[in-house]
Design a protein around this motif. Sequence first.
Motif, PDB file in Angstrom:
ATOM      1  N   GLY A 168     -24.448   1.924  29.871  1.00 52.93           N
ATOM      2  CA  GLY A 168     -25.188   1.848  28.621  1.00 52.93           C
ATOM      3  C   GLY A 168     -26.114   0.646  28.589  1.00 52.93           C
ATOM      4  O   GLY A 168     -26.094  -0.217  29.464  1.00 52.93           O
ATOM      5  N   MET A 169     -26.947   0.591  27.553  1.00 51.80           N
ATOM      6  CA  MET A 169     -27.876  -0.517  27.368  1.00 51.80           C
ATOM      7  C   MET A 169     -27.737  -1.052  25.951  1.00 51.80           C
ATOM      8  O   MET A 169     -27.317  -0.334  25.040  1.00 51.80           O
ATOM      9  CB  MET A 169     -29.326  -0.071  27.617  1.00 51.80           C
ATOM     10  N   MET A 170     -28.100  -2.326  25.764  1.00 47.32           N
ATOM     11  CA  MET A 170     -28.040  -2.936  24.448  1.00 47.32           C
ATOM     12  C   MET A 170     -29.193  -3.912  24.302  1.00 47.32           C
ATOM     13  O   MET A 170     -29.748  -4.392  25.294  1.00 47.32           O
ATOM     14  CB  MET A 170     -26.705  -3.648  24.243  1.00 47.32           C
ATOM     15  N   ILE A 171     -29.554  -4.190  23.058  1.00 49.17           N
ATOM     16  CA  ILE A 171     -30.678  -5.089  22.776  1.00 49.17           C
ATOM     17  C   ILE A 171     -30.194  -6.337  22.038  1.00 49.17           C
ATOM     18  O   ILE A 171     -29.118  -6.356  21.451  1.00 49.17           O
ATOM     19  CB  ILE A 171     -31.769  -4.387  21.939  1.00 49.17           C
ATOM     20  N   ARG A 172     -30.998  -7.387  22.125  1.00 45.57           N
ATOM     21  CA  ARG A 172     -30.836  -8.597  21.314  1.00 45.57           C
ATOM     22  C   ARG A 172     -32.230  -8.983  20.822  1.00 45.57           C
ATOM     23  O   ARG A 172     -33.179  -8.911  21.583  1.00 45.57           O
ATOM     24  CB  ARG A 172     -30.234  -9.747  22.135  1.00 45.57           C
ATOM     25  N   PRO A 173     -32.396  -9.377  19.572  1.00 47.70           N
ATOM     26  CA  PRO A 173     -31.337  -9.494  18.575  1.00 47.70           C
ATOM     27  C   PRO A 173     -30.931  -8.120  18.048  1.00 47.70           C
ATOM     28  O   PRO A 173     -31.690  -7.158  18.173  1.00 47.70           O
ATOM     29  CB  PRO A 173     -32.000 -10.326  17.476  1.00 47.70           C
ATOM     30  N   LYS A 174     -29.736  -8.065  17.480  1.00 47.41           N
ATOM     31  CA  LYS A 174     -29.250  -6.816  16.913  1.00 47.41           C
ATOM     32  C   LYS A 174     -29.324  -6.900  15.400  1.00 47.41           C
ATOM     33  O   LYS A 174     -28.695  -7.754  14.787  1.00 47.41           O
ATOM     34  CB  LYS A 174     -27.798  -6.552  17.333  1.00 47.41           C
ATOM     35  N   GLY A 175     -30.119  -6.007  14.800  1.00 50.54           N
ATOM     36  CA  GLY A 175     -30.110  -5.903  13.353  1.00 50.54           C
ATOM     37  C   GLY A 175     -29.005  -4.946  12.935  1.00 50.54           C
ATOM     38  O   GLY A 175     -28.202  -4.480  13.745  1.00 50.54           O
ATOM     39  N   GLU A 176     -28.955  -4.651  11.667  1.00 51.40           N
ATOM     40  CA  GLU A 176     -27.950  -3.711  11.181  1.00 51.40           C
ATOM     41  C   GLU A 176     -28.269  -2.312  11.694  1.00 51.40           C
ATOM     42  O   GLU A 176     -29.356  -1.787  11.478  1.00 51.40           O
ATOM     43  CB  GLU A 176     -27.924  -3.721   9.647  1.00 51.40           C
ATOM     44  N   GLN A 177     -27.310  -1.722  12.427  1.00 51.25           N
ATOM     45  CA  GLN A 177     -27.472  -0.388  13.012  1.00 51.25           C
ATOM     46  C   GLN A 177     -28.726  -0.313  13.893  1.00 51.25           C
ATOM     47  O   GLN A 177     -29.454   0.676  13.878  1.00 51.25           O
ATOM     48  CB  GLN A 177     -27.521   0.677  11.913  1.00 51.25           C
ATOM     49  N   LEU A 178     -28.960  -1.380  14.672  1.00 50.99           N
ATOM     50  CA  LEU A 178     -30.100  -1.447  15.593  1.00 50.99           C
ATOM     51  C   LEU A 178     -31.440  -1.291  14.876  1.00 50.99           C
ATOM     52  O   LEU A 178     -32.398  -0.773  15.439  1.00 50.99           O
ATOM     53  CB  LEU A 178     -29.960  -0.391  16.698  1.00 50.99           C
ATOM     54  N   ASP A 179     -31.499  -1.750  13.626  1.00 53.04           N
ATOM     55  CA  ASP A 179     -32.754  -1.780  12.876  1.00 53.04           C
ATOM     56  C   ASP A 179     -33.197  -3.234  12.759  1.00 53.04           C
ATOM     57  O   ASP A 179     -32.431  -4.106  12.338  1.00 53.04           O
ATOM     58  CB  ASP A 179     -32.578  -1.188  11.477  1.00 53.04           C
ATOM     59  N   ILE A 180     -34.449  -3.515  13.146  1.00 51.28           N
ATOM     60  CA  ILE A 180     -35.009  -4.855  13.043  1.00 51.28           C
ATOM     61  C   ILE A 180     -36.178  -4.794  12.079  1.00 51.28           C
ATOM     62  O   ILE A 180     -37.160  -4.077  12.311  1.00 51.28           O
ATOM     63  CB  ILE A 180     -35.468  -5.368  14.420  1.00 51.28           C
ATOM     64  N   ASN A 218     -28.927 -18.569  20.313  1.00 54.92           N
ATOM     65  CA  ASN A 218     -27.501 -18.619  20.653  1.00 54.92           C
ATOM     66  C   ASN A 218     -27.197 -17.766  21.878  1.00 54.92           C
ATOM     67  O   ASN A 218     -26.413 -18.157  22.752  1.00 54.92           O
ATOM     68  CB  ASN A 218     -26.655 -18.147  19.466  1.00 54.92           C
ATOM     69  N   PHE A 219     -27.819 -16.608  21.943  1.00 56.74           N
ATOM     70  CA  PHE A 219     -27.563 -15.699  23.066  1.00 56.74           C
ATOM     71  C   PHE A 219     -28.059 -16.277  24.386  1.00 56.74           C
ATOM     72  O   PHE A 219     -27.443 -16.082  25.442  1.00 56.74           O
ATOM     73  CB  PHE A 219     -28.238 -14.350  22.785  1.00 56.74           C
ATOM     74  N   GLN A 256     -45.441 -10.505  16.915  1.00 57.40           N
ATOM     75  CA  GLN A 256     -45.352 -10.040  18.306  1.00 57.40           C
ATOM     76  C   GLN A 256     -43.941 -10.348  18.831  1.00 57.40           C
ATOM     77  O   GLN A 256     -43.763 -11.210  19.695  1.00 57.40           O
ATOM     78  CB  GLN A 256     -46.407 -10.735  19.164  1.00 57.40           C
ATOM     79  N   PRO A 257     -42.945  -9.656  18.313  1.00 59.32           N
ATOM     80  CA  PRO A 257     -41.553 -10.022  18.596  1.00 59.32           C
ATOM     81  C   PRO A 257     -41.130  -9.701  20.034  1.00 59.32           C
ATOM     82  O   PRO A 257     -41.640  -8.777  20.669  1.00 59.32           O
ATOM     83  CB  PRO A 257     -40.759  -9.175  17.604  1.00 59.32           C
ATOM     84  N   CYS A 258     -40.194 -10.504  20.518  1.00 61.26           N
ATOM     85  CA  CYS A 258     -39.560 -10.261  21.815  1.00 61.26           C
ATOM     86  C   CYS A 258     -38.218  -9.575  21.587  1.00 61.26           C
ATOM     87  O   CYS A 258     -37.436  -9.984  20.724  1.00 61.26           O
ATOM     88  CB  CYS A 258     -39.333 -11.568  22.567  1.00 61.26           C
ATOM     89  N   ILE A 259     -37.938  -8.559  22.378  1.00 62.65           N
ATOM     90  CA  ILE A 259     -36.657  -7.854  22.356  1.00 62.65           C
ATOM     91  C   ILE A 259     -36.032  -8.003  23.741  1.00 62.65           C
ATOM     92  O   ILE A 259     -36.671  -7.667  24.753  1.00 62.65           O
ATOM     93  CB  ILE A 259     -36.831  -6.363  22.013  1.00 62.65           C
ATOM     94  N   LEU A 260     -34.806  -8.505  23.794  1.00 61.63           N
ATOM     95  CA  LEU A 260     -34.099  -8.653  25.065  1.00 61.63           C
ATOM     96  C   LEU A 260     -33.235  -7.429  25.312  1.00 61.63           C
ATOM     97  O   LEU A 260     -32.586  -6.911  24.397  1.00 61.63           O
ATOM     98  CB  LEU A 260     -33.217  -9.908  25.056  1.00 61.63           C
TER      99      LEU A 260
END
Length: 294
Positions: A79-91, A110-111, A173-177
């Motif tokens: 599986g894959m995951m993102i950071r930062p994590k909003g509520e239910q993967l909503d940013i 922090n991450f 221009q946000p960054c998503i990890l």
Amino acid sequence: MSSSKEEERKGSSEGREFFWNPRTHELLGRTATSWGLILLFYLIFYLFLAGMFILTMYVMLLTLDDYKPTWQDRLVTPGMMIRPKGEQLDISFSISKPESWDVFVQNLDNFLTPYNNNYQVQTNDNCVPDQYFIQEDSGEVRNNPKRSCQFNRTMLEECSGITDRYYGYHRGQPCILIKLNRVIGMLPGKDGQSPYVSCGAKRYKVGVDEWNEDQIGDLAYFPANGTFNLMYYPYYGKRAQINYTQPLVAVKLLNITLNTDVNIECKINSNTIVAGGERDKFAGRVSFKLRIND
């Protein structure tokens, strides 16, 4: 009337004698010897069951490995995951309201703390890129703890939080990890080709034969081409590889549409991994919703 009382006294006397008979010294119809034999039988029986259980657990524990699972039933694709994590993967945030995006900046800070260059230099090795970092055991001799390769924070460049401490959120221009979940022993590429991440607008149905696709604009990937270099694999497990640092890919959205919900999907591309599958259609991919207000 008297006969009725006599019958009651007789019944009461019989009940007392059943519980304890002073003439035969029987308790509940059994002598002390009989009770002793019954208790001895059940004591031996339950001790035997407990012994069987302990023996079974002991034999099972002998088959387990402290450093890797004996049996590993896993998905073909991690599986894959993102950071930062909003509520239910909503940013969602507003550019003009720092308090709305500051929580995402703090989450990324922090991450990424374990990825600081000075920490990575002290704990991990500078490995040869584009090839697997194989560390085999020698027969019964464990090659533990196993070494890990450096993943320096500066490799994320504009999304490292060093050159831009706000990760682009203050400019819209946000960054998503993005990280790939750990799987012991996985080799995610062959012929020297590293797996890479690609992101795009998620297609969704709006009519019977009509599909829509959000406009997400241009993207920038860090490290270059959004690759998970082969030198970070295989993963040997938390106990065997104590200082393992999970590789990351950063995606920077350069000109996403403002004031609207944008659905984005990122997936892994590899010549040994297939995104999605019969068991889990979301394996090897992650979807999230992003909304940036001005």
